[in-house]
Design an enzyme around this catalytic site. Structure first.
Site, PDB file in Angstrom:
ATOM      1  N   HIS A  43       0.862  -1.189   0.000  1.00 44.34           N
ATOM      2  CA  HIS A  43       0.000   0.000   0.000  1.00 44.34           C
ATOM      3  C   HIS A  43       0.899   1.240   0.000  1.00 44.34           C
ATOM      4  CE1 HIS A  43      -3.969   1.938   1.573  1.00 44.34           C
ATOM      5  NE2 HIS A  43      -3.214   2.848   0.975  1.00 44.34           N
ATOM      6  N   GLU A  70      -2.651  -1.732  -3.245  1.00 45.61           N
ATOM      7  CA  GLU A  70      -3.820  -1.005  -2.783  1.00 45.61           C
ATOM      8  C   GLU A  70      -3.457   0.441  -2.512  1.00 45.61           C
ATOM      9  OE1 GLU A  70      -4.995  -3.376   0.591  1.00 45.61           O
ATOM     10  OE2 GLU A  70      -3.827  -2.127   1.970  1.00 45.61           O
ATOM     11  N   HIS A 190      -8.357  -5.742   7.364  1.00 41.03           N
ATOM     12  CA  HIS A 190      -8.140  -4.699   8.369  1.00 41.03           C
ATOM     13  C   HIS A 190      -8.421  -5.241   9.765  1.00 41.03           C
ATOM     14  CE1 HIS A 190      -7.594  -0.776  10.219  1.00 41.03           C
ATOM     15  NE2 HIS A 190      -7.143  -0.366   9.045  1.00 41.03           N
TER      16      HIS A 190
END
EC number: 2.6.99.2
Length: 239
Positions: A43, A70, A190
Protein backbone atom coordinates in the site's frame (compact mmCIF):
# COMPACT_ATOMS: atom_id res chain seq x y z
CA UNK A 1 -10.76 -21.60 -0.83
CA UNK A 2 -9.68 -18.38 0.84
CA UNK A 3 -6.16 -17.14 0.03
CA UNK A 4 -3.81 -15.28 2.36
CA UNK A 5 -2.14 -12.16 1.01
CA UNK A 6 0.52 -10.75 3.33
CA UNK A 7 0.80 -6.97 3.50
CA UNK A 8 4.49 -6.10 3.89
CA UNK A 9 4.09 -2.39 4.65
CA UNK A 10 5.23 -2.77 8.26
CA UNK A 11 8.47 -4.37 7.15
CA UNK A 12 9.16 -1.28 5.07
CA UNK A 13 8.24 0.93 8.03
CA UNK A 14 10.94 -0.75 10.11
CA UNK A 15 13.50 -0.32 7.32
CA UNK A 16 12.65 3.34 6.83
CA UNK A 17 12.96 4.09 10.54
CA UNK A 18 16.71 3.50 10.38
CA UNK A 19 17.56 3.97 6.72
CA UNK A 20 19.56 1.56 4.63
CA UNK A 21 18.10 -1.75 3.54
CA UNK A 22 17.52 -3.68 6.77
CA UNK A 23 15.18 -5.46 6.75
CA UNK A 24 15.27 -6.14 3.02
CA UNK A 25 11.69 -5.62 1.81
CA UNK A 26 12.15 -7.52 -1.43
CA UNK A 27 13.63 -10.52 0.38
CA UNK A 28 10.82 -10.39 2.94
CA UNK A 29 8.25 -10.58 0.15
CA UNK A 30 9.95 -13.63 -1.32
CA UNK A 31 10.26 -15.23 2.12
CA UNK A 32 6.53 -14.73 2.73
CA UNK A 33 5.84 -16.59 -0.50
CA UNK A 34 8.30 -19.33 0.46
CA UNK A 35 6.58 -19.70 3.84
CA UNK A 36 3.18 -20.24 2.21
CA UNK A 37 1.64 -16.83 1.51
CA UNK A 38 -0.49 -16.93 -1.62
CA UNK A 39 -0.13 -13.25 -2.36
CA UNK A 40 1.78 -10.11 -1.44
CA UNK A 41 0.04 -6.80 -0.77
CA UNK A 42 1.60 -3.35 -0.71
CA UNK A 43 0.00 0.00 0.00
CA UNK A 44 2.25 2.83 -1.23
CA UNK A 45 1.30 6.26 0.06
CA UNK A 46 2.36 9.62 -1.36
CA UNK A 47 4.79 10.35 1.51
CA UNK A 48 6.40 6.89 1.08
CA UNK A 49 6.58 6.45 4.84
CA UNK A 50 6.61 2.68 4.36
CA UNK A 51 6.40 1.05 0.92
CA UNK A 52 8.01 3.24 -1.71
CA UNK A 53 7.12 3.41 -5.36
CA UNK A 54 10.61 2.06 -6.07
CA UNK A 55 9.83 -0.98 -3.87
CA UNK A 56 6.75 -1.71 -5.93
CA UNK A 57 8.77 -1.63 -9.13
CA UNK A 58 11.49 -3.85 -7.65
CA UNK A 59 9.15 -6.43 -6.13
CA UNK A 60 6.83 -6.96 -9.08
CA UNK A 61 9.11 -9.03 -11.35
CA UNK A 62 10.36 -11.25 -8.52
CA UNK A 63 7.02 -12.62 -7.30
CA UNK A 64 5.55 -15.96 -8.25
CA UNK A 65 2.24 -15.49 -6.42
CA UNK A 66 -0.42 -12.80 -6.73
CA UNK A 67 0.63 -9.17 -6.37
CA UNK A 68 -1.95 -6.75 -4.98
CA UNK A 69 -1.38 -3.00 -4.88
CA UNK A 70 -3.82 -1.01 -2.78
CA UNK A 71 -4.22 2.72 -2.38
CA UNK A 72 -6.05 5.89 -3.23
CA UNK A 73 -6.19 6.26 -7.03
CA UNK A 74 -4.53 9.67 -7.23
CA UNK A 75 -2.71 10.36 -10.53
CA UNK A 76 0.71 9.13 -9.34
CA UNK A 77 -0.83 5.91 -7.99
CA UNK A 78 -2.71 5.31 -11.23
CA UNK A 79 0.49 5.82 -13.23
CA UNK A 80 2.36 3.37 -10.99
CA UNK A 81 -0.28 0.67 -11.30
CA UNK A 82 -0.48 1.07 -15.07
CA UNK A 83 3.29 0.75 -15.27
CA UNK A 84 3.70 -2.22 -12.94
CA UNK A 85 0.50 -4.10 -13.90
CA UNK A 86 -0.18 -6.12 -10.73
CA UNK A 87 -2.60 -9.02 -10.62
CA UNK A 88 -5.01 -6.95 -8.53
CA UNK A 89 -5.47 -3.33 -7.55
CA UNK A 90 -7.56 -2.43 -4.51
CA UNK A 91 -9.00 1.07 -4.50
CA UNK A 92 -8.94 2.62 -1.01
CA UNK A 93 -10.20 6.15 -0.25
CA UNK A 94 -7.58 7.03 2.36
CA UNK A 95 -6.40 10.60 2.79
CA UNK A 96 -2.72 11.39 2.32
CA UNK A 97 -2.28 11.92 6.08
CA UNK A 98 -4.23 8.84 7.20
CA UNK A 99 -2.30 6.59 9.58
CA UNK A 100 -4.11 3.61 8.12
CA UNK A 101 -7.21 2.98 6.05
CA UNK A 102 -10.25 4.05 8.04
CA UNK A 103 -13.32 3.88 5.77
CA UNK A 104 -14.68 2.36 2.61
CA UNK A 105 -15.81 4.18 -0.50
CA UNK A 106 -19.16 5.84 -0.90
CA UNK A 107 -19.65 4.00 -4.16
CA UNK A 108 -22.85 5.86 -4.98
CA UNK A 109 -21.47 9.38 -4.62
CA UNK A 110 -18.19 8.42 -6.33
CA UNK A 111 -19.68 6.20 -9.00
CA UNK A 112 -18.52 8.23 -12.01
CA UNK A 113 -14.93 8.50 -10.76
CA UNK A 114 -14.68 4.85 -9.71
CA UNK A 115 -16.16 3.70 -13.01
CA UNK A 116 -13.48 5.59 -14.92
CA UNK A 117 -10.70 4.17 -12.75
CA UNK A 118 -12.02 0.62 -13.00
CA UNK A 119 -12.22 0.88 -16.77
CA UNK A 120 -8.66 2.18 -16.99
CA UNK A 121 -7.16 -0.61 -14.87
CA UNK A 122 -9.22 -3.35 -16.47
CA UNK A 123 -7.96 -2.24 -19.89
CA UNK A 124 -4.60 -3.61 -18.71
CA UNK A 125 -6.12 -6.88 -17.54
CA UNK A 126 -5.84 -5.94 -13.85
CA UNK A 127 -8.48 -7.29 -11.48
CA UNK A 128 -10.08 -4.39 -9.61
CA UNK A 129 -11.34 -4.55 -6.03
CA UNK A 130 -13.11 -1.66 -4.29
CA UNK A 131 -12.71 -1.19 -0.52
CA UNK A 132 -16.16 -0.82 1.06
CA UNK A 133 -17.80 -0.71 4.45
CA UNK A 134 -20.05 -3.70 5.28
CA UNK A 135 -23.08 -2.07 3.68
CA UNK A 136 -25.04 -3.95 0.98
CA UNK A 137 -25.89 -0.69 -0.78
CA UNK A 138 -22.21 0.25 -1.05
CA UNK A 139 -21.44 -3.23 -2.38
CA UNK A 140 -24.18 -2.92 -4.99
CA UNK A 141 -22.84 0.52 -5.87
CA UNK A 142 -19.38 -0.96 -6.35
CA UNK A 143 -20.80 -3.51 -8.74
CA UNK A 144 -22.25 -0.71 -10.86
CA UNK A 145 -18.77 0.81 -11.11
CA UNK A 146 -17.54 -2.22 -13.02
CA UNK A 147 -15.18 -3.73 -10.44
CA UNK A 148 -14.45 -7.44 -10.11
CA UNK A 149 -14.40 -7.68 -6.32
CA UNK A 150 -15.06 -5.76 -3.16
CA UNK A 151 -12.85 -5.82 -0.08
CA UNK A 152 -14.87 -5.48 3.11
CA UNK A 153 -13.31 -3.15 5.69
CA UNK A 154 -13.27 -5.40 8.74
CA UNK A 155 -12.25 -2.98 11.51
CA UNK A 156 -15.71 -2.92 13.09
CA UNK A 157 -15.83 -6.72 13.10
CA UNK A 158 -12.43 -6.92 14.79
CA UNK A 159 -13.21 -4.25 17.37
CA UNK A 160 -16.59 -5.79 18.21
CA UNK A 161 -15.48 -9.42 18.19
CA UNK A 162 -14.72 -9.66 21.91
CA UNK A 163 -18.06 -8.22 22.98
CA UNK A 164 -20.10 -10.46 20.69
CA UNK A 165 -18.82 -12.06 17.52
CA UNK A 166 -22.28 -13.00 16.21
CA UNK A 167 -23.42 -9.39 16.32
CA UNK A 168 -20.10 -8.08 15.02
CA UNK A 169 -20.17 -10.22 11.91
CA UNK A 170 -23.84 -9.75 11.05
CA UNK A 171 -23.41 -6.73 8.73
CA UNK A 172 -20.53 -8.48 7.00
CA UNK A 173 -22.71 -11.48 6.20
CA UNK A 174 -25.28 -9.15 4.65
CA UNK A 175 -22.64 -7.32 2.61
CA UNK A 176 -20.99 -10.58 1.55
CA UNK A 177 -24.33 -11.96 0.44
CA UNK A 178 -24.92 -8.81 -1.60
CA UNK A 179 -21.54 -9.29 -3.27
CA UNK A 180 -22.45 -12.87 -4.16
CA UNK A 181 -25.78 -11.77 -5.61
CA UNK A 182 -24.01 -9.12 -7.72
CA UNK A 183 -21.53 -11.67 -9.03
CA UNK A 184 -18.59 -9.99 -7.31
CA UNK A 185 -15.59 -11.69 -5.78
CA UNK A 186 -15.05 -11.05 -2.09
CA UNK A 187 -11.96 -9.96 -0.17
CA UNK A 188 -11.58 -8.82 3.43
CA UNK A 189 -9.03 -6.92 5.42
CA UNK A 190 -8.14 -4.70 8.37
CA UNK A 191 -7.41 -5.82 11.93
CA UNK A 192 -7.99 -9.49 11.19
CA UNK A 193 -5.81 -11.62 13.45
CA UNK A 194 -5.32 -15.10 14.90
CA UNK A 195 -8.15 -14.58 17.37
CA UNK A 196 -10.91 -13.46 15.00
CA UNK A 197 -9.93 -14.80 11.57
CA UNK A 198 -11.24 -18.36 11.70
CA UNK A 199 -14.74 -17.36 12.80
CA UNK A 200 -14.91 -14.86 9.97
CA UNK A 201 -13.98 -17.49 7.38
CA UNK A 202 -16.30 -20.13 8.85
CA UNK A 203 -19.18 -17.66 8.70
CA UNK A 204 -18.37 -16.26 5.24
CA UNK A 205 -16.62 -19.19 3.55
CA UNK A 206 -16.94 -17.70 0.06
CA UNK A 207 -14.32 -15.08 0.95
CA UNK A 208 -11.73 -15.22 -1.85
CA UNK A 209 -8.86 -13.48 -0.09
CA UNK A 210 -7.83 -11.87 3.17
CA UNK A 211 -5.10 -9.24 3.26
CA UNK A 212 -3.29 -9.05 6.60
CA UNK A 213 -0.18 -7.12 7.54
CA UNK A 214 0.05 -5.43 10.93
CA UNK A 215 -1.07 -8.45 12.97
CA UNK A 216 1.20 -10.83 11.09
CA UNK A 217 4.27 -8.68 11.70
CA UNK A 218 3.36 -8.24 15.38
CA UNK A 219 2.95 -12.00 15.83
CA UNK A 220 6.16 -12.66 13.93
CA UNK A 221 8.12 -10.77 16.59
CA UNK A 222 7.36 -13.65 18.95
CA UNK A 223 6.72 -16.61 16.67
CA UNK A 224 8.94 -15.91 13.69
CA UNK A 225 7.65 -15.09 10.23
CA UNK A 226 7.40 -18.65 8.91
CA UNK A 227 5.48 -20.02 11.90
CA UNK A 228 3.23 -16.97 11.91
CA UNK A 229 2.26 -17.33 8.26
CA UNK A 230 1.58 -21.03 8.82
CA UNK A 231 -0.58 -20.16 11.83
CA UNK A 232 -2.67 -17.75 9.76
CA UNK A 233 -3.02 -20.27 6.96
CA UNK A 234 -4.35 -22.79 9.49
CA UNK A 235 -7.13 -20.35 10.36
CA UNK A 236 -8.36 -20.06 6.79
CA UNK A 237 -7.71 -23.55 5.36
CA UNK A 238 -10.53 -25.07 7.36
CA UNK A 239 -12.74 -26.61 4.66
Amino acid sequence: MTKLSVNINKIATLRNARGGNMPDVEKAALDCERFGAEGITVHPRPDERHIRYSDVRAIRPTLSTEFNIEGNPIPSFIDLVMEVVPDQVTLVPDAADAITSNAGWDTIRNREFLTEVCKKFKSKGIRVSIFTDPDPEMVKGASLCGCDRVELYTESYASGYGAGKEQAIRPFVAAAQAAKECGLGLNAGHDLNLENLEYYIRTIPWTDEVSIGHAIICDALYMGLEKTIQAYLSKIKIF
